[in-house]
Design an enzyme around this catalytic site. Sequence first.
Site, PDB file in Angstrom:
ATOM      1  CB  CYS A 141      -0.909  -0.046   1.231  1.00  0.00           C
ATOM      2  SG  CYS A 141      -1.674   1.495   1.697  1.00  0.00           S
ATOM      3  CB  CYS A 194       0.535   1.566   4.129  1.00  0.00           C
ATOM      4  SG  CYS A 194      -1.196   1.086   4.063  1.00  0.00           S
TER       5      CYS A 194
END
Length: 97
Positions: free
Chosen positions: A23, A26
Amino acid sequence: MEKFEDIINSEKPVLIDFFATWCGPCKMMHPILEELHGKIGDKARIITIDIDRNQQLADAYNVKSVPTLMIFKKGELLWRQSGVHSAADLEDIISKF
């Protein structure tokens, strides 16, 4: 290794970052969380949880997108939001608890 229930039952606020290694947002959160840790020290605990390695936990907390951040204190979920947040915003939110 500590159990999740023991971690979130802390007297201090606990910021949980549900993330995934694949991600992009993230990956942006990682340095922000390090900056936050530098600012708040031991006033709160910061924990990161990989949803791919902890699928049952992610399912139990209905994590559908990452990053999803949650703040717990004494076992109670006090705040939850998905997306990238600045260290200053997170510090303000944690200070309320």
